[in-house]
Motif scaffolding. Structure first.
Motif, PDB file in Angstrom:
ATOM      1  N   LEU A 253       0.838  -1.194   0.000  1.00  0.00           N
ATOM      2  CA  LEU A 253       0.000   0.000   0.000  1.00  0.00           C
ATOM      3  C   LEU A 253       0.875   1.246   0.000  1.00  0.00           C
ATOM      4  O   LEU A 253       1.820   1.346   0.779  1.00  0.00           O
ATOM      5  N   GLU A 254       0.522   2.198  -0.849  1.00  0.00           N
ATOM      6  CA  GLU A 254       1.230   3.471  -0.894  1.00  0.00           C
ATOM      7  C   GLU A 254       0.342   4.559  -0.304  1.00  0.00           C
ATOM      8  O   GLU A 254      -0.875   4.517  -0.432  1.00  0.00           O
ATOM      9  N   GLY A 255       0.951   5.553   0.328  1.00  0.00           N
ATOM     10  CA  GLY A 255       0.204   6.659   0.904  1.00  0.00           C
ATOM     11  C   GLY A 255       0.828   7.114   2.208  1.00  0.00           C
ATOM     12  O   GLY A 255       1.991   6.821   2.494  1.00  0.00           O
ATOM     13  N   GLU A 256       0.052   7.839   3.009  1.00  0.00           N
ATOM     14  CA  GLU A 256       0.503   8.299   4.316  1.00  0.00           C
ATOM     15  C   GLU A 256       0.086   7.293   5.381  1.00  0.00           C
ATOM     16  O   GLU A 256      -1.033   6.772   5.344  1.00  0.00           O
ATOM     17  N   GLU A 257       0.974   7.075   6.331  1.00  0.00           N
ATOM     18  CA  GLU A 257       0.704   6.091   7.377  1.00  0.00           C
ATOM     19  C   GLU A 257       0.194   6.783   8.649  1.00  0.00           C
ATOM     20  O   GLU A 257       0.768   7.774   9.101  1.00  0.00           O
ATOM     21  N   PHE A 258      -0.872   6.237   9.195  1.00  0.00           N
ATOM     22  CA  PHE A 258      -1.460   6.746  10.429  1.00  0.00           C
ATOM     23  C   PHE A 258      -1.821   5.569  11.324  1.00  0.00           C
ATOM     24  O   PHE A 258      -1.939   4.435  10.864  1.00  0.00           O
ATOM     25  N   SER A 259      -2.054   5.871  12.597  1.00  0.00           N
ATOM     26  CA  SER A 259      -2.757   4.924  13.460  1.00  0.00           C
ATOM     27  C   SER A 259      -3.955   5.641  14.059  1.00  0.00           C
ATOM     28  O   SER A 259      -3.982   6.871  14.171  1.00  0.00           O
ATOM     29  N   VAL A 260      -4.963   4.855  14.435  1.00  0.00           N
ATOM     30  CA  VAL A 260      -6.227   5.389  14.922  1.00  0.00           C
ATOM     31  C   VAL A 260      -6.471   4.824  16.311  1.00  0.00           C
ATOM     32  O   VAL A 260      -6.491   3.606  16.499  1.00  0.00           O
ATOM     33  N   GLU A 261      -6.646   5.721  17.279  1.00  0.00           N
ATOM     34  CA  GLU A 261      -6.770   5.313  18.676  1.00  0.00           C
ATOM     35  C   GLU A 261      -8.236   5.428  19.102  1.00  0.00           C
ATOM     36  O   GLU A 261      -8.821   6.519  19.060  1.00  0.00           O
ATOM     37  N   PHE A 262      -8.817   4.302  19.504  1.00  0.00           N
ATOM     38  CA  PHE A 262     -10.204   4.234  19.967  1.00  0.00           C
ATOM     39  C   PHE A 262     -10.236   3.579  21.345  1.00  0.00           C
ATOM     40  O   PHE A 262      -9.310   2.854  21.731  1.00  0.00           O
ATOM     41  N   ILE A 263     -11.325   3.801  22.068  1.00  0.00           N
ATOM     42  CA  ILE A 263     -11.650   2.968  23.216  1.00  0.00           C
ATOM     43  C   ILE A 263     -13.125   2.604  23.110  1.00  0.00           C
ATOM     44  O   ILE A 263     -13.958   3.433  22.701  1.00  0.00           O
ATOM     45  N   SER A 264     -13.430   1.361  23.428  1.00  0.00           N
ATOM     46  CA  SER A 264     -14.791   0.849  23.271  1.00  0.00           C
ATOM     47  C   SER A 264     -15.388   0.492  24.623  1.00  0.00           C
ATOM     48  O   SER A 264     -14.686   0.013  25.521  1.00  0.00           O
TER      49      SER A 264
ATOM     50  N   ALA B 143      -3.633   8.689  -2.087  1.00  0.00           N
ATOM     51  CA  ALA B 143      -3.673  10.049  -2.635  1.00  0.00           C
ATOM     52  C   ALA B 143      -5.096  10.557  -2.817  1.00  0.00           C
ATOM     53  O   ALA B 143      -5.325  11.772  -2.879  1.00  0.00           O
ATOM     54  N   GLN B 144      -6.060   9.660  -2.920  1.00  0.00           N
ATOM     55  CA  GLN B 144      -7.461  10.042  -3.068  1.00  0.00           C
ATOM     56  C   GLN B 144      -8.169  10.216  -1.719  1.00  0.00           C
ATOM     57  O   GLN B 144      -9.368  10.492  -1.671  1.00  0.00           O
ATOM     58  N   GLY B 145      -7.426  10.034  -0.624  1.00  0.00           N
ATOM     59  CA  GLY B 145      -8.019  10.175   0.697  1.00  0.00           C
ATOM     60  C   GLY B 145      -8.781   8.950   1.157  1.00  0.00           C
ATOM     61  O   GLY B 145      -9.597   9.038   2.080  1.00  0.00           O
ATOM     62  N   THR B 146      -8.498   7.811   0.539  1.00  0.00           N
ATOM     63  CA  THR B 146      -9.174   6.561   0.914  1.00  0.00           C
ATOM     64  C   THR B 146      -8.353   5.818   1.959  1.00  0.00           C
ATOM     65  O   THR B 146      -7.188   5.497   1.720  1.00  0.00           O
ATOM     66  N   PRO B 147      -8.933   5.533   3.126  1.00  0.00           N
ATOM     67  CA  PRO B 147      -8.186   4.787   4.157  1.00  0.00           C
ATOM     68  C   PRO B 147      -8.221   3.290   3.884  1.00  0.00           C
ATOM     69  O   PRO B 147      -9.264   2.737   3.538  1.00  0.00           O
ATOM     70  N   ARG B 148      -7.078   2.641   4.066  1.00  0.00           N
ATOM     71  CA  ARG B 148      -6.969   1.187   3.930  1.00  0.00           C
ATOM     72  C   ARG B 148      -6.381   0.636   5.214  1.00  0.00           C
ATOM     73  O   ARG B 148      -5.345   1.099   5.689  1.00  0.00           O
ATOM     74  N   ILE B 149      -7.024  -0.367   5.774  1.00  0.00           N
ATOM     75  CA  ILE B 149      -6.567  -0.947   7.031  1.00  0.00           C
ATOM     76  C   ILE B 149      -5.386  -1.885   6.783  1.00  0.00           C
ATOM     77  O   ILE B 149      -5.428  -2.742   5.903  1.00  0.00           O
ATOM     78  N   VAL B 150      -4.325  -1.702   7.575  1.00  0.00           N
ATOM     79  CA  VAL B 150      -3.166  -2.595   7.538  1.00  0.00           C
ATOM     80  C   VAL B 150      -3.309  -3.667   8.610  1.00  0.00           C
ATOM     81  O   VAL B 150      -3.155  -4.854   8.346  1.00  0.00           O
TER      82      VAL B 150
END
Length: 216
Positions: free
Chosen positions: A19-30, A96-103
């Motif tokens: 996957l190409e793009g910017e790497e992020f992590s997303v922090e949640f609590i459930s 680049a299109q702003g589509t998030p993909r889960i790693v």
């Protein structure tokens, strides 16, 4: 493949889509199946071939509509995985299109001081306390003590990082939060476990921290 096999007890590796793009992590609590978004973390890495993380900053800067898509995609995935209680740390790429993909998704807090420090420093929510509450069967307290701040961590790979720490302490001491012990530069950094140390910073604006972030 050789590098992956060296880390495997079974001498096996999984080959996945690149996957190409910017790497992020997303922090949640459930809590009781309801997922509460806490923060978006922007990742800086060494790039190919090993992508060792050189630093993180919160909140990661994306357009509001992209952030909405990220939250929706991760929340949907947490539902699908049956995550109902506790922290989650989801690694994603945004193309680049702003589509998030889960790693990958871990039903845990983010490491590298994301869960322990950066979330509370940036958004004012006591992430550690919330995790403890959930573990004790109590509804977590997600009331922020402040908002609108930026928090970052920079990992030490060499003298350039030490120089950045020295500049931070000299020029913006109010932004300095804490630093780890720094190991001697007597080994090669080959992965996250062999980095020499880190330092954490906080500011009211991204511009204040920009001079001290790792190259990107």
């Amino acid at each position: 493949l050789e590098a992956a096999w060296e880390c495997s007890w079974e001498r096996k590796a999984v080959v996945e889509e690149f996957l190409e793009g910017e790497e992020f992590s997303v922090e949640f609590i459930s809590w009781k199946g309801e997922h509460h978004f806490l923060q978006l973390t922007k990742k800086f890495t060494t790039g190919a071939p090993h992508f060792i993380e050189t630093g993180h900053i919160e909140p990661g800067q994306v357009a509001p509509d992209v952030l909405e898509r990220i939250q929706a995609v991760v929340s949907h995935a947490l539902d699908g995985l049956g995550v109902c209680y506790g922290a989650s740390h989801s690694e994603i790429m945004v193309d680049a299109q702003g589509t998030p993909r889960i790693v990958e998704i871990g039903s845990r807090m983010g490491g590298d001081c994301i869960g322990s420090d950066l979330v509370q420093l940036s958004c004012g929510i006591d992430f550690v306390g919330a995790v403890v509450d959930v573990a004790l069967g109590k509804e977590p307290n997600l009331t922020p003590t402040h908002s609108g701040r930026f928090a970052a961590i920079r990992f030490v790979f060499g003298q350039d990082d030490i120089d950045a720490l020295d500049r931070l302490r000299a020029n913006d001491p109010d932004c300095f939060v804490r630093a780890s012990g720094i190991d001697a530069f007597d080994h090669e950094v080959t992965d996250s476990s062999s980095r020499y140390g880190f330092f954490i910073m906080q500011a009211l604006s991204l511009g204040q921290l920009s001079p001290y972030l790792p190259p990107h």
